[in-house]
Design a protein around this motif. Structure first.
Motif, short mmCIF file in Angstrom:
data_model
loop_
_atom_site.label_atom_id
_atom_site.label_comp_id
_atom_site.label_asym_id
_atom_site.label_seq_id
_atom_site.Cartn_x
_atom_site.Cartn_y
_atom_site.Cartn_z
N ALA A 1 0.82 -1.21 0.00
CA ALA A 1 0.00 0.00 0.00
C ALA A 1 0.86 1.27 0.00
CB ALA A 1 -0.94 -0.01 1.20
N SER A 2 1.93 1.26 0.77
CA SER A 2 2.78 2.45 0.86
C SER A 2 3.47 2.75 -0.47
CB SER A 2 3.81 2.29 1.97
OG SER A 2 4.58 1.10 1.80
N TRP A 3 3.90 1.70 -1.18
CA TRP A 3 4.54 1.90 -2.48
C TRP A 3 3.52 2.39 -3.49
CZ3 TRP A 3 4.13 0.20 -7.49
CH2 TRP A 3 5.23 0.45 -8.33
N ARG A 4 2.34 1.79 -3.50
CA ARG A 4 1.30 2.21 -4.45
C ARG A 4 0.89 3.66 -4.21
NH1 ARG A 4 -1.25 -1.69 -7.36
NH2 ARG A 4 -3.20 -0.51 -7.35
N GLU A 5 0.81 4.03 -2.94
CA GLU A 5 0.47 5.41 -2.60
C GLU A 5 1.48 6.38 -3.20
OE1 GLU A 5 0.88 7.85 1.50
OE2 GLU A 5 -0.37 6.06 1.61
N GLU B 1 -1.70 -3.66 3.32
CA GLU B 1 -1.19 -2.99 4.52
C GLU B 1 -0.65 -4.06 5.45
OE1 GLU B 1 -0.50 -0.12 5.37
OE2 GLU B 1 -1.78 1.35 4.36
N ASN B 2 0.65 -4.22 5.45
CA ASN B 2 1.28 -5.26 6.27
C ASN B 2 2.61 -4.73 6.81
OD1 ASN B 2 2.98 -5.33 4.02
ND2 ASN B 2 1.96 -7.12 3.13
N ARG B 3 3.39 -5.59 7.43
CA ARG B 3 4.66 -5.14 8.03
C ARG B 3 5.62 -4.65 6.96
NH1 ARG B 3 7.27 -2.38 11.04
NH2 ARG B 3 8.77 -3.16 12.56
N ASP B 4 5.62 -5.30 5.80
CA ASP B 4 6.48 -4.85 4.70
C ASP B 4 6.12 -3.43 4.29
OD1 ASP B 4 7.81 -7.61 3.97
OD2 ASP B 4 5.65 -7.98 4.05
N PRO C 1 6.79 -13.21 5.14
CA PRO C 1 6.81 -14.18 4.04
C PRO C 1 7.46 -13.64 2.77
CG PRO C 1 4.67 -14.18 5.13
CD PRO C 1 5.42 -13.01 5.67
N LEU C 2 7.52 -12.31 2.62
CA LEU C 2 8.05 -11.72 1.39
C LEU C 2 9.55 -11.49 1.43
CD1 LEU C 2 5.26 -9.06 0.64
CD2 LEU C 2 5.50 -11.38 -0.29
N ALA C 3 10.09 -11.15 2.61
CA ALA C 3 11.51 -10.82 2.72
C ALA C 3 11.92 -10.82 4.19
CB ALA C 3 11.80 -9.45 2.10
N THR C 4 13.21 -10.92 4.41
CA THR C 4 13.77 -10.70 5.74
C THR C 4 14.46 -9.34 5.72
OG1 THR C 4 14.10 -13.06 6.12
CG2 THR C 4 15.37 -11.55 7.48
N HIS C 5 13.99 -8.45 6.57
CA HIS C 5 14.45 -7.06 6.57
C HIS C 5 15.51 -6.89 7.65
CE1 HIS C 5 10.92 -6.27 4.04
NE2 HIS C 5 10.26 -7.01 4.89
N LEU C 6 16.74 -6.65 7.22
CA LEU C 6 17.89 -6.54 8.12
C LEU C 6 18.37 -5.10 8.16
CD1 LEU C 6 19.89 -9.60 6.73
CD2 LEU C 6 18.26 -9.61 8.64
N LYS C 7 18.45 -4.55 9.35
CA LYS C 7 18.94 -3.17 9.49
C LYS C 7 20.16 -3.17 10.39
CE LYS C 7 17.22 1.51 10.37
NZ LYS C 7 16.04 2.32 10.75
N TYR C 8 21.24 -2.56 9.88
CA TYR C 8 22.51 -2.52 10.59
C TYR C 8 23.00 -1.08 10.71
CZ TYR C 8 22.74 -7.47 9.25
OH TYR C 8 22.47 -8.80 9.07
N ARG C 9 23.77 -0.85 11.79
CA ARG C 9 24.42 0.46 11.97
C ARG C 9 25.94 0.23 11.96
NH1 ARG C 9 22.05 1.84 16.31
NH2 ARG C 9 20.42 3.06 15.26
N PHE C 10 26.66 1.06 11.21
CA PHE C 10 28.11 0.95 11.16
C PHE C 10 28.71 1.42 12.47
CE2 PHE C 10 26.99 0.70 6.76
CZ PHE C 10 27.95 -0.10 6.19
#
Length: 204
Positions: free
Chosen positions: A41-45, A54-57, A193-202
């Motif tokens: 939804a956010s991308w389509r918007e 409207e989900n976690r992705d 189910p669509l992806a694993t979202h990994l966030k890192y800080r240097f």
């Protein structure tokens, strides 16, 4: 203000397929890297469309949109995206394009401007920071542009959306013998189910 790089990537480390060109910006076989985004939804918007999931992705995508005040990209990314983005690109922010070919600034609908920077990565980042209004600056791509900023130690946070696919060939993100070692700390891991979202800080 944080300098981020946020990319979809295959499990074997590719951010595009083979044969990337103006007519084939994602490269051959790379559809799974991007198609999961198109029904959010956010991308389509951002594309001026309604509906979508409207989900976690979608929440994570909206978080990126809301946090980003300016964008930096390479000329190849711009050239391959220009026609697709049209007159109302999804960035809604100043975009600075690294290039060796000067071009006047382009003003698009929705708040997007494209400024073409010919004097290097540091100059582009200085301009983006000044234009971001206190929000984040995102290094959008392509892979070579992200690698240049990683090599210079200019990226603060890296978010990778790992899509469950093995491409086997294509354009790798981490393929720079001059990059050196970088230590990171994990900020967040989100599995969907669509992806694993990994966030890192240097770690500096």
């Amino acid at each position: 203000m944080t300098v981020t790089a946020d990319l979809a990537i295959s499990l074997d480390g590719y951010v595009a397929g083979t044969g990337v060109s103006l007519d084939n910006p994602g490269g051959d076989g790379a559809e799974p890297l991007f198609e999961w985004i198109h029904n959010l939804a956010s991308w389509r918007e951002r594309q001026g469309m309604t509906g979508g999931e409207e989900n976690r992705d979608s929440e994570l995508m909206r978080e990126w949109f809301d946090a980003t005040g300016a964008v930096i990209m390479g000329r190849t990314m711009y050239d391959t995206g220009e026609e697709f983005w049209g007159d109302n690109p999804p960035f809604r922010a100043p975009v600075f394009v690294l290039t060796h070919r000067p071009r006047p600034t382009l003003v698009k609908e929705g708040g997007t401007t494209f400024t073409f920077v010919t004097d290097g990565v540091h100059s582009a980042l200085d301009r983006a920071r000044a234009a971001a209004g206190g929000r984040d600056v995102d290094i959008a791509g392509g892979a070579d542009t992200v690698r240049q900023y990683l090599r210079e130690g200019l990226v603060d946070e890296l978010q990778l959306h790992v899509v469950p696919v093995l491409l086997g060939a294509g354009l790798r993100l981490f393929d720079d013998p001059d990059a050196g070692r970088h230590d990171l700390e994990t900020v967040r891991v989100v599995h969907t189910p669509l992806a694993t979202h990994l966030k890192y800080r240097f770690v500096r």
